[in-house]
Scaffold this active site. Structure first.
Site, short mmCIF file in Angstrom:
data_model
loop_
_atom_site.label_atom_id
_atom_site.label_comp_id
_atom_site.label_asym_id
_atom_site.label_seq_id
_atom_site.Cartn_x
_atom_site.Cartn_y
_atom_site.Cartn_z
N HIS B 54 0.79 -1.09 -0.09
CA HIS B 54 0.10 -0.14 0.09
C HIS B 54 0.96 1.31 -0.16
O HIS B 54 1.92 1.21 0.52
CB HIS B 54 -1.03 0.02 1.17
CG HIS B 54 -1.95 -0.78 1.11
ND1 HIS B 54 -3.17 -0.81 2.28
CD2 HIS B 54 -2.33 -1.73 0.17
CE1 HIS B 54 -4.04 -1.88 1.67
NE2 HIS B 54 -3.64 -2.19 0.63
N GLU B 56 0.79 3.94 1.93
CA GLU B 56 1.42 4.52 3.22
C GLU B 56 2.62 3.77 3.60
O GLU B 56 3.42 4.11 4.09
CB GLU B 56 0.43 4.20 4.25
CG GLU B 56 -1.06 4.92 3.91
CD GLU B 56 -2.15 4.37 3.28
OE1 GLU B 56 -1.63 3.43 2.21
OE2 GLU B 56 -3.08 4.05 3.81
N CYS B 84 -6.20 1.80 5.84
CA CYS B 84 -6.85 0.43 6.24
C CYS B 84 -6.08 -0.09 7.56
O CYS B 84 -5.32 0.74 8.05
CB CYS B 84 -6.59 -0.62 5.12
SG CYS B 84 -5.09 -1.36 5.05
N CYS B 87 -2.24 -0.37 7.58
CA CYS B 87 -1.54 0.77 7.51
C CYS B 87 -1.82 1.67 8.54
O CYS B 87 -0.85 2.36 9.31
CB CYS B 87 -2.20 1.56 6.27
SG CYS B 87 -1.70 0.84 4.81
#
Lengths: 146, 146
Positions: B54, B56, B84, B87
């Site tokens: 992801h 992040e 999410c 993260c």
């Protein structure tokens, strides 16, 4: 030698011992597919200066790389300690078929801090839990002595 | 040019557009320290076959590498979409000083799925939210057409 949960958890414990010897919080993980270990990982957050370098994260990335697939519904992850929210979240995304963890982590585990596994994931808790927990206790005791 | 939240969020949006153009769910992030962007990331889960990739996560790893530090209490992370659980968990571990996110994610965001930021983290929500959300909507609309 039987390839059962105790066998694979002991492989995860071997990974945790590697972390311990590198002065890292001793958590280890392996990913198993068709009774075969396809990925290993141990905590490397200190060495890499990176909070994302948990054992599970590295094992997930390695397993996905090995299989060339980001979903792992036919795999089992063995990890010595209850996953944190980050790792539980990553495991959710993988749709991991089964998760087996040793010791519970009442302070930082996802059941305390929030998060969830995928609803299709089977979960087994407490395999070799004492050995897994003892490693953690011994690590933090030796840290306090320093 | 003023270096304010809108400026930095637009830099995160530029990252999200890179993801969009690579046929990835369009989420982008930047990490700022002393008014300077020290790390960038965009979603690469498809390309890398890795759910942990992801925006992040990549921005956190890059920022930690840049600073040689796993804690980032003096940094601000800008991300186009609500993190999410994975993260949010990673951001918790970094002790990120401030988190600014654009659009909310009612289905998979950590406020729905569980998890939390570090208690010391300051949080700002909704900067350039419409642009961030439109990118997501447009991406999934174009996917359905295919």
């Amino acid at each position: 030698m039987e390839f059962d949960d105790v066998y694979f958890m002991r492989q995860a414990i071997r990974e945790a011992v590697k972390a311990y010897e590198a002065d890292e919080v001793p958590v280890g993980a392996v990913v198993v597919s068709n009774n075969q270990i396809i990925a290993r990982g141990h905590n490397l957050t200190e060495q890499l200066h990176d909070v994302t370098a948990h054992a599970e994260m590295q094992a997930i990335t390695a397993a996905s790389h090995y299989l060339g697939a980001k979903y792992l519904p036919h795999c089992t992850l063995y990890v010595t300690l209850e996953p944190c929210s980050m790792c539980a979240g990553a495991l959710f995304w993988t749709q991991m078929g089964r998760i087996v963890y040793g010791a519970s982590d009442e302070k930082r585990g996802f059941t305390t801090m929030g998060g969830q596994f995928h609803p299709k994931t089977q979960v087994t808790i407490g395999v070799e839990a004492e050995v897994c927990a003892d490693l953690m206790t011994e690590f933090f005791r030796s840290k306090r002595k320093k």
